[in-house]
Design an enzyme around this catalytic site. Structure first.
Site, mmCIF file in Angstrom:
data_model
loop_
_atom_site.group_PDB
_atom_site.id
_atom_site.type_symbol
_atom_site.label_atom_id
_atom_site.label_comp_id
_atom_site.label_asym_id
_atom_site.label_seq_id
_atom_site.Cartn_x
_atom_site.Cartn_y
_atom_site.Cartn_z
ATOM 1 N N LYS A 88 -12.550 26.820 64.532
ATOM 2 C CA LYS A 88 -12.160 25.544 63.933
ATOM 3 C C LYS A 88 -13.201 25.202 62.874
ATOM 4 O O LYS A 88 -14.364 25.611 62.964
ATOM 5 C CB LYS A 88 -12.145 24.438 64.986
ATOM 6 C CG LYS A 88 -11.190 23.297 64.655
ATOM 7 C CD LYS A 88 -9.749 23.679 65.000
ATOM 8 C CE LYS A 88 -8.830 22.471 64.971
ATOM 9 N NZ LYS A 88 -7.479 22.802 65.435
ATOM 10 N N VAL A 188 5.061 8.706 66.663
ATOM 11 C CA VAL A 188 6.298 9.298 66.142
ATOM 12 C C VAL A 188 6.112 9.693 64.683
ATOM 13 O O VAL A 188 6.925 9.376 63.819
ATOM 14 C CB VAL A 188 7.514 8.361 66.332
ATOM 15 C CG1 VAL A 188 7.948 8.351 67.776
ATOM 16 C CG2 VAL A 188 7.216 6.945 65.849
#
Length: 362
Positions: A88, A188
């Site tokens: 990462k 969402v």
């Protein structure tokens, strides 16, 4: 654009040296670059993991974050059956990332790509929080082996989480189908919206929440779902809680108020600390480790690298459901939590990889 970082000698805080195989710090003040690349483990192959571009208190905080996330990528890639190790990187911004002009941003990403290229293929960067496909293209132009795609990976991540939820529902609820199962999706954005849509299409009773109340209501209206206040999330009565937003959403303080039977979502680092997996188990709540559930994105990346067609990528991502089944069965048989069982699987896979490496030595 210059970046001012706290002098580590004054803070006394250094990354946990030795946590990763390799930790590379990158700096070029002429383009505003301060970055850290952590390569956690290359037993199974080159380290694959995204590039985060966001604010940190200083470079050392970013380096510690990169190492922690890289370790998670080792487990994610291993349990997904992929030929990659874990890595990462973080690019530290001292201001909002949108304060860079397009030209400044491109120059920064190209320079970072040059540092990645120096590693000779040991690190394979991809899109993560704060970075885009255009950023990957800039890195590729500088010699990095970055995965570039104009295709949104979010539906693939959501598909994997959907399959993990189906598995969790079978094991914890005895539900062979999701019809009538109450699922709360927290967040969402691209992934959460796609997940909520799949759940609604399969008959689940979906509730959604988001820090953007308008977005949550719009998604709810489009799916026939219910939008709830973010403050109600942890104590909301549901069968399955699917975190798809911020990290460390479950803490020692709020865990006793959880009112669900399954936790399975797309957000990385769902648990503030690993010991909470035991607390969830003792509370009778099934936790599907996030790095198993949300592996659809890295499977998608591998598919792009291998030039798979969409049908093969889909079949491979859907296998996440089977992997969760196996994991939960092993956990049940051994008396371990799913997180502990995942660690056992990870170590077993890495041990086999080390044996293969030794077998190839002259």
């Amino acid at each position: 654009m210059s970046i001012t970082l706290t002098d580590a000698r004054n803070t006394g805080e250094l990354p946990e040296l030795g946590l990763s195989e390799q930790l590379v710090l990158c700096s070029d003040q002429s383009v505003g670059l301060q970055a850290a690349i952590a390569i956690d483990n290359t037993t199974l192959g080159p380290g694959l993991g995204g590039v985060r571009f966001t604010s940190y208190p200083d470079l050392w905080a970013g380096a510690r974050e990169a190492q922690r996330l890289a370790r998670g990528m080792t487990a994610k890639n291993a349990l997904a059956g992929l030929p990659y190790g874990g890595a990462k990187s973080v690019i530290v911004a001292d201001a909002a990332t949108d304060s860079f002009s397009p030209e400044e941003r491109a120059a920064l990403m190209r320079r970072f790509g040059e540092f990645v290229a120096r590693l000779g293929g040991t690190y394979l960067p991809g899109v993560d929080m704060g970075t885009t496909g255009e950023d990957m293209k800039a890195m590729t132009a500088a010699g990095a082996d970055a995965t570039c795609s104009d295709e949104d990976p979010s539906p693939w991540t959501a598909l994997g989480v959907f399959e993990a939820i189906r598995s969790g529902a079978r094991h914890a609820l005895g539900a062979t189908e999701l019809d009538g199962v109450r699922v709360l999706v927290q967040g969402v954005g691209h992934v959460g919206h796609s997940l909520a849509k799949q759940l609604a299409e399969h008959g689940a009773r979906v509730s959604v929440t988001d820090v953007d109340a308008t977005r949550a209501q719009d998604v709810a209206d489009s799916l026939g779902a219910t939008a709830i206040d973010p403050a109600e999330v942890i104590a909301y009565d549901c069968d399955i809680f699917a975190p798809c937003a911020t990290a460390r959403v479950i803490t020692a303080q709020n865990l006793p108020t959880l009112r669900c039977q399954v936790v399975a979502g797309a957000a990385n680092d769902t648990l503030a600390t690993d010991d909470l997996a035991t607390a969830l188990h003792e509370a009778g709540i099934l936790y599907v480790p996030d790095f198993v559930a949300n592996a659809g994105g890295v499977i998608h990346i591998h598919g792009l690298r291998m030039r798979w067609d969409h049908s093969l990528i889909r079949a491979s991502v859907e296998e996440i459901g089977h992997r969760v089944d196996v994991l939960l069965e092993e956990a049940g048989e051994s008396g371990l939590t799913p997180l502990e069982a995942a660690a056992v699987q990870r170590d077993r896979i890495l041990a086999r990889g080390m044996q293969r490496e030794r077998a190839l030595l002259p």
